[in-house]
Design a protein around this motif. Structure first.
Motif, PDB file in Angstrom:
ATOM      1  N   THR A 171       0.834  -1.209  -0.023  1.00 53.48           N
ATOM      2  CA  THR A 171       0.130   0.359  -0.179  1.00 53.48           C
ATOM      3  C   THR A 171       0.929   1.498  -0.269  1.00 53.48           C
ATOM      4  OG1 THR A 171      -1.991   1.084   0.995  1.00 53.48           O
ATOM      5  CG2 THR A 171      -0.713   0.476   2.412  1.00 53.48           C
TER       6      THR A 171
ATOM      7  N   SER B 271      -3.098   6.090   1.723  1.00 52.74           N
ATOM      8  CA  SER B 271      -4.162   5.149   2.119  1.00 52.74           C
ATOM      9  C   SER B 271      -4.463   4.680   3.897  1.00 52.74           C
ATOM     10  CB  SER B 271      -3.843   3.862   1.291  1.00 52.74           C
ATOM     11  OG  SER B 271      -3.793   4.066  -0.259  1.00 52.74           O
TER      12      SER B 271
ATOM     13  N   TYR C  98      -7.071  -2.722   6.600  1.00 55.23           N
ATOM     14  CA  TYR C  98      -5.827  -3.823   7.669  1.00 55.23           C
ATOM     15  C   TYR C  98      -5.565  -3.926   9.201  1.00 55.23           C
ATOM     16  CZ  TYR C  98      -5.671  -3.293   2.120  1.00 55.23           C
ATOM     17  OH  TYR C  98      -6.460  -2.958   1.055  1.00 55.23           O
TER      18      TYR C  98
END
Length: 178
Positions: free
Chosen positions: A139, A143, A150
């Motif tokens: 990632t 983000s 997550y």
């Protein structure tokens, strides 16, 4: 710092269950032709500047082994057949070992905010667990909403460089986490 890649690991031992809201279902990739829908989704979420580039990536990265792709690419659809999102229970090299990879988790903008991300990730991690004992994802620090999800799923930062450590410190500062 916003664009540097950062990585996270998961042992796939505990995967929370998040049921889909009514009106949605999961569907595996059925044919290479569905790459069109994958390209539309990933272009709509700004992963690619245009659909043609997304189609090229689909063909070279995912559809090069269509049998694997059919087992590992999930679509999120409405029960009326509209494509709302996608994710891949893919694989990749991590420290010289092939492990699972949570890859291309995308939800169409018009379906974002409808509580679909957690069910899509849970379904994809469950699929990964059928093939692997652990998984990673890639990632970027910008983000934050995805990273928050997550972390809640049990992914842990994988830090190898000073630059990654700075990026994670920035992320945790932004998320107000230690």
């Amino acid at each position: 710092m916003e664009n540097i890649p950062i990585y996270m690991l998961h042992d796939l031992k505990h995967i929370p269950d998040y049921p889909l809201p009514d009106g949605f279902e999961f569907s595996p990739l059925n044919s290479e032709k569905e790459g069109e829908q994958w390209a539309e989704i990933t272009t709509a979420t700004s992963e690619f500047p245009d659909k043609n580039q997304a189609l090229i990536r689909f063909s070279t990265e995912l559809a090069s082994d269509l049998n694997k792709a059919k087992k590992r690419i999930i679509f999120l659809k409405t029960t009326t057949g509209r494509y709302a999102g996608t994710a891949c229970a893919w694989f990749g090299k991590w420290n010289g070992e092939t492990i699972g990879r949570l890859h291309w988790v995308e939800i169409m903008p018009e379906f974002q905010g409808h509580k679909l991300g957690r069910p899509l990730i849970a379904e994809t991690l469950s699929l990964l667990k059928q093939y692997h004992d652990k998984a990673y994802l890639k990632t970027q620090p910008r983000s934050l909403a995805a990273i928050h999800l997550y972390l809640d799923f049990g992914f842990k930062p994988a830090i190898h460089t000073t630059e990654e450590k700075r990026a994670w410190n920035h992320v945790f500062n932004q998320l107000n986490r230690d």
